[in-house]
Design a protein around this motif. Structure first.
Motif, short mmCIF file in Angstrom:
data_model
loop_
_atom_site.label_atom_id
_atom_site.label_comp_id
_atom_site.label_asym_id
_atom_site.label_seq_id
_atom_site.Cartn_x
_atom_site.Cartn_y
_atom_site.Cartn_z
N LYS A 217 4.18 -7.37 9.83
CA LYS A 217 2.78 -6.98 9.39
C LYS A 217 2.74 -5.85 8.38
CE LYS A 217 -1.74 -5.73 11.29
NZ LYS A 217 -2.75 -5.30 12.46
N GLY A 218 3.36 -4.92 8.45
CA GLY A 218 3.72 -3.87 7.74
C GLY A 218 4.20 -4.14 6.33
N ALA A 219 5.19 -5.02 6.28
CA ALA A 219 5.81 -5.64 5.16
C ALA A 219 4.99 -6.25 4.45
CB ALA A 219 7.01 -6.21 5.76
N LYS A 220 3.98 -7.24 4.98
CA LYS A 220 3.10 -8.10 4.13
C LYS A 220 2.05 -7.00 3.67
CE LYS A 220 -0.46 -11.50 4.90
NZ LYS A 220 -1.04 -12.37 5.78
N GLY A 221 1.63 -6.02 4.27
CA GLY A 221 0.73 -5.22 3.94
C GLY A 221 1.20 -4.25 2.81
N PHE A 222 2.36 -3.79 2.88
CA PHE A 222 3.07 -3.19 1.83
C PHE A 222 3.18 -3.96 0.47
CE2 PHE A 222 7.06 -1.70 -0.55
CZ PHE A 222 6.58 -0.57 -0.75
N LEU A 223 3.83 -5.05 0.73
CA LEU A 223 3.90 -6.30 -0.55
C LEU A 223 2.59 -6.46 -1.14
CD1 LEU A 223 5.73 -7.84 -2.02
CD2 LEU A 223 5.34 -9.65 -0.32
N GLU A 224 1.34 -6.51 -0.27
CA GLU A 224 -0.06 -6.68 -1.15
C GLU A 224 -0.15 -5.23 -1.85
OE1 GLU A 224 -2.25 -9.11 -1.20
OE2 GLU A 224 -0.53 -10.46 -0.26
N ARG A 225 0.14 -4.28 -1.29
CA ARG A 225 -0.02 -3.27 -2.14
C ARG A 225 0.71 -3.10 -3.53
NH1 ARG A 225 0.32 1.82 2.03
NH2 ARG A 225 -0.14 3.14 0.19
N VAL A 226 1.91 -3.58 -3.46
CA VAL A 226 2.88 -3.72 -4.62
C VAL A 226 2.08 -4.43 -5.60
CG1 VAL A 226 5.19 -4.10 -5.36
CG2 VAL A 226 4.81 -2.92 -3.24
N LYS A 227 2.01 -5.60 -4.98
CA LYS A 227 1.19 -6.57 -5.88
C LYS A 227 0.01 -6.07 -6.75
CE LYS A 227 1.10 -10.88 -4.36
NZ LYS A 227 0.77 -12.07 -3.24
N ASN A 228 -0.86 -5.16 -5.93
CA ASN A 228 -1.82 -4.77 -6.48
C ASN A 228 -1.65 -3.77 -7.46
OD1 ASN A 228 -3.47 -6.60 -5.29
ND2 ASN A 228 -3.83 -5.27 -3.51
N GLY A 229 -0.45 -3.23 -7.84
CA GLY A 229 0.07 -2.07 -8.92
C GLY A 229 -0.16 -1.00 -8.42
N GLU A 230 0.00 -0.68 -7.01
CA GLU A 230 -0.24 0.45 -6.55
C GLU A 230 0.99 1.35 -6.81
OE1 GLU A 230 -1.51 2.72 -2.06
OE2 GLU A 230 -1.90 0.79 -2.42
N PHE A 231 1.91 0.95 -6.58
CA PHE A 231 3.33 1.68 -6.78
C PHE A 231 4.03 1.52 -8.05
CE2 PHE A 231 2.64 1.02 -2.00
CZ PHE A 231 2.64 2.29 -1.51
N THR A 232 3.23 1.58 -9.01
CA THR A 232 3.79 1.52 -10.47
C THR A 232 3.15 2.81 -11.13
OG1 THR A 232 1.85 0.22 -11.23
CG2 THR A 232 3.92 -0.62 -10.45
N SER A 233 3.90 3.30 -12.26
CA SER A 233 3.54 4.42 -12.69
C SER A 233 2.16 4.12 -13.33
CB SER A 233 4.48 4.73 -13.96
OG SER A 233 4.11 5.97 -14.76
#
Length: 241
Positions: A217-233
């Motif tokens: 569940k945590g992995a899925k949530g983190f992946l969604e955040r990545v896909k939304n561009g949260e962890f990019t400069s």
């Protein structure tokens, strides 16, 4: 006329000792006959070399720390690093370039990653940032990735996520409010203008920590955040490196 030992020969010999560890973290019993003791002996012998003492360089420490961590002797490795730290680091990096200082701390953090010791890696992070004595070395993305690797081996997904969020959001100010985020060397800080932002390795390593802890569940949530561009400069400066 024998061969004159220099730092390069010693470094090669210490590096070779890591191969006797078999590439796996050893138990205390199986490590007793491994190459880490030979590597440590060679390291201690360097300043006693005659007629000219041999001074260890950053590669010497990196090879020794790797050998010790691989053999399950991280505690010994950290004592060696602390010796270096006491001799070479105060609130100002003296006699070293910022690059050399960053590499030395990087070697210590990689040793923690090899040993899978996230707690010690986090302790080193705080030590890098200094205390009442001032900031020592600003962590780079490479430093953070080594810490994340140590946390991933433990399956410490919550702390890994917190760390990558800290990289992204500059929440390090909350822990170190006196940190100057400007460019250049601040008060003798090595690499003060380098900064750190998550990269693909950071993201993958956090995902590994979720997999290790079986927190899908945590992995899925983190992946969604990545896909939304949260962890990019989101910034145009060089801290996105």
């Amino acid at each position: 006329g024998g061969v004159e030992m220099d730092v390069h020969l010693y470094n090669a010999a210490i590096h070779a000792c890591s191969r006797s560890n078999g590439g796996l973290i050893s138990t205390s019993a199986s490590a007793s006959g491994s190459g880490w003791k030979t590597a440590l002996m060679l390291f201690r012998q360097m300043p006693r070399e005659s007629p000219v003492p041999v001074i260890p360089n950053e590669q010497t420490y990196a090879s020794l720390l790797h050998t010790l961590a691989q053999a399950g002797q991280l505690k010994v490795g950290m004592s060696v690093f602390e010796e270096y730290y006491r001799k070479n680091s105060t609130n100002k990096i003296e006699g070293e370039s910022a690059e050399s200082a960053e590499k030395m701390w990087g070697a210590a953090l990689r040793a923690c990653a090899t040993a899978g010791n996230g707690k010690k890696a986090m302790e080193l992070l705080e030590q890098m940032m200094g205390s009442s004595e001032g900031i020592l070395v600003r962590p780079t993305t490479l430093h953070y990735n080594s810490i994340l690797a140590a946390l991933a081996k433990e399956g410490n997904d919550l702390l890994a996520l917190e760390l990558v969020e800290r990289m992204q959001d500059d929440t390090i100010h909350e822990l170190f409010p006196d940190l100057d985020m400007g460019d250049g060397n601040v008060g003798g800080v090595a690499g003060a203008g380098a900064g750190a932002m998550p990269d693909l390795i950071s993201i993958n390593t956090v995902m590994t920590s979720f997999a290790k802890s079986k927190s899908y569940k945590g992995a899925k949530g983190f992946l969604e955040r990545v896909k939304n561009g949260e962890f990019t400069s989101r910034r145009g400066d060089d801290r996105s490196r």
